[in-house]
Design a protein around this motif. Structure first.
Motif, PDB file in Angstrom:
ATOM      1  N   THR A  45       0.878  -1.248   0.067  1.00  0.00           N
ATOM      2  CA  THR A  45      -0.134  -0.167  -0.064  1.00  0.00           C
ATOM      3  C   THR A  45       0.888   1.180  -0.092  1.00  0.00           C
ATOM      4  O   THR A  45       0.544   2.239  -0.743  1.00  0.00           O
ATOM      5  N   TRP A  46       1.844   1.172   0.794  1.00  0.00           N
ATOM      6  CA  TRP A  46       2.939   2.421   1.059  1.00  0.00           C
ATOM      7  C   TRP A  46       3.500   2.715  -0.435  1.00  0.00           C
ATOM      8  O   TRP A  46       3.595   3.629  -0.740  1.00  0.00           O
ATOM      9  N   ARG A  47       3.785   1.267  -0.765  1.00  0.00           N
ATOM     10  CA  ARG A  47       4.828   1.608  -2.133  1.00  0.00           C
ATOM     11  C   ARG A  47       4.046   2.090  -3.259  1.00  0.00           C
ATOM     12  O   ARG A  47       4.425   2.507  -4.221  1.00  0.00           O
ATOM     13  N   ILE A  53      11.483   3.078  -1.983  1.00  0.00           N
ATOM     14  CA  ILE A  53      11.710   2.661  -0.456  1.00  0.00           C
ATOM     15  C   ILE A  53      13.003   3.035  -0.142  1.00  0.00           C
ATOM     16  O   ILE A  53      14.050   3.339  -0.721  1.00  0.00           O
ATOM     17  N   PRO A  54      13.048   3.677   1.103  1.00  0.00           N
ATOM     18  CA  PRO A  54      14.391   4.321   1.678  1.00  0.00           C
ATOM     19  C   PRO A  54      15.391   3.048   1.738  1.00  0.00           C
ATOM     20  O   PRO A  54      15.146   1.999   1.880  1.00  0.00           O
ATOM     21  N   LEU A  55      16.717   3.406   1.746  1.00  0.00           N
ATOM     22  CA  LEU A  55      17.753   2.499   1.712  1.00  0.00           C
ATOM     23  C   LEU A  55      18.088   2.127   3.300  1.00  0.00           C
ATOM     24  O   LEU A  55      18.827   0.906   3.421  1.00  0.00           O
ATOM     25  N   GLY A  56      17.740   3.150   4.203  1.00  0.00           N
ATOM     26  CA  GLY A  56      18.198   2.523   5.579  1.00  0.00           C
ATOM     27  C   GLY A  56      17.000   1.608   6.127  1.00  0.00           C
ATOM     28  O   GLY A  56      15.643   1.828   6.061  1.00  0.00           O
ATOM     29  N   VAL A  60      12.873   2.219   7.114  1.00  0.00           N
ATOM     30  CA  VAL A  60      11.763   1.458   6.526  1.00  0.00           C
ATOM     31  C   VAL A  60      11.061   0.955   7.814  1.00  0.00           C
ATOM     32  O   VAL A  60       9.634   0.916   7.487  1.00  0.00           O
ATOM     33  N   VAL A  61      11.787   0.262   8.713  1.00  0.00           N
ATOM     34  CA  VAL A  61      10.764  -0.004   9.823  1.00  0.00           C
ATOM     35  C   VAL A  61      10.012   0.984  10.459  1.00  0.00           C
ATOM     36  O   VAL A  61       8.782   0.674  10.567  1.00  0.00           O
ATOM     37  N   ALA A 116      13.060  -5.739   7.054  1.00  0.00           N
ATOM     38  CA  ALA A 116      13.251  -4.308   6.093  1.00  0.00           C
ATOM     39  C   ALA A 116      14.613  -4.506   5.098  1.00  0.00           C
ATOM     40  O   ALA A 116      14.175  -4.093   3.814  1.00  0.00           O
ATOM     41  N   GLU A 117      15.652  -5.434   5.305  1.00  0.00           N
ATOM     42  CA  GLU A 117      16.531  -5.460   4.315  1.00  0.00           C
ATOM     43  C   GLU A 117      16.082  -6.215   3.168  1.00  0.00           C
ATOM     44  O   GLU A 117      16.343  -6.008   2.010  1.00  0.00           O
TER      45      GLU A 117
END
Ligand SMILES: [Zn+2]
Length: 239
Positions: A45-47, A53-56, A60-61, A116-117
């Motif tokens: 949904t967010w995507r 998406i952020p790299l950290g 993301v969490v 997240a990774e």
């Protein structure tokens, strides 16, 4: 997500049960599935309204509220692993029990990092990695394969279990660790080698023949190729 070159596969139903000192990875992974599916819906949904998406992993969490969604399930998996380790350690296990809180927190963090990774990796390598907003509906629908929930559960459960045990041992001042495999022909070659190795100091890394360095099996800081479908576990040594 791609499979590693030599993936460890699910244990077959005809395989003999593992020795008592080993854990049942599938049971712990299944505990995570409901929360993971919910987290995946939130991710999609967010995507759908963001280009990337952020790299950290911590970012993301936070953005996806992964701690709210799956923190409790990860804590349960971490606590179960600690209890198994405590029982296996006999009287000395009480030293681990004293550090349950900090160890469960570390296990949850390791599990969240693994999830997240994996989402970040997928976002940059999957078929839909051009950004959901610019993708056709069918394009975004294929960017995580059907096996994604079980693969994510495997990565997250292993990180939570081994991360918690590692943290408890560190807090208790235990000094060594061993890499434990399921000792069947599905273990990847690099982990067969690690499993044959002697105990190493707790604060040293396991060094895979691939060159990767891991604090424990399924360490979320290690490359995906050393983690996907892994069923290995950590055995800690008091001194
Ligand atoms: Zn393994």
């Amino acid at each position: 997500m791609t499979a590693p070159e030599q993936p460890e596969q699910e244990p077959s139903t005809s395989a003999p049960p593992p020795p008592p000192e080993q854990t049942d990875p599938e049971e712990d992974e299944s505990l995570l599935l409901p929360a993971l599916l919910l987290a995946y819906v939130v991710y999609r949904t967010w995507r759908g309204s963001h280009d990337s998406i952020p790299l950290g992993w911590r970012q993301v969490v936070r953005l996806l509220k992964l701690r709210d969604l799956i923190g409790r399930a990860l804590a349960m998996v971490a606590a179960r692993a600690l209890e198994r380790e405590r029982v296996a350690a006999g009287r000395a296990g009480d030293e681990l029990w004293m550090h349950t809180d900090v160890a469960v927190l570390a296990g949850v963090d390791a599990g969240l990092q693994a999830i997240a990774e994996a989402l970040i990796w997928n976002d940059h390598h999957g078929p839909g990695s051009g950004g959901a907003a610019s993708q056709s509906r069918s394009g975004t629908d294929t960017f995580i394969p059907d096996s994604a929930p079980t693969l994510l559960a495997n990565l997250a459960a292993g990180a939570a279990m081994n991360g918690a045990v590692f943290a408890a041992a560190s807090a208790a001042g235990w000094t060594g660790k061993r890499w434990i495999t399921q000792q069947d022909n599905r273990v990847r070659d690099t982990h067969v080698a690690l499993g044959k190795g002697k105990a190493v100091p707790l604060n040293q890394m396991f060094v895979s023949p691939s060159g990767s360095r891991l604090r424990f099996p399924r360490d979320p800081r290690a490359p995906l190729a050393e983690r996907a479908n892994c069923r290995c576990s950590l055995r800690i040594v008091r001194r």
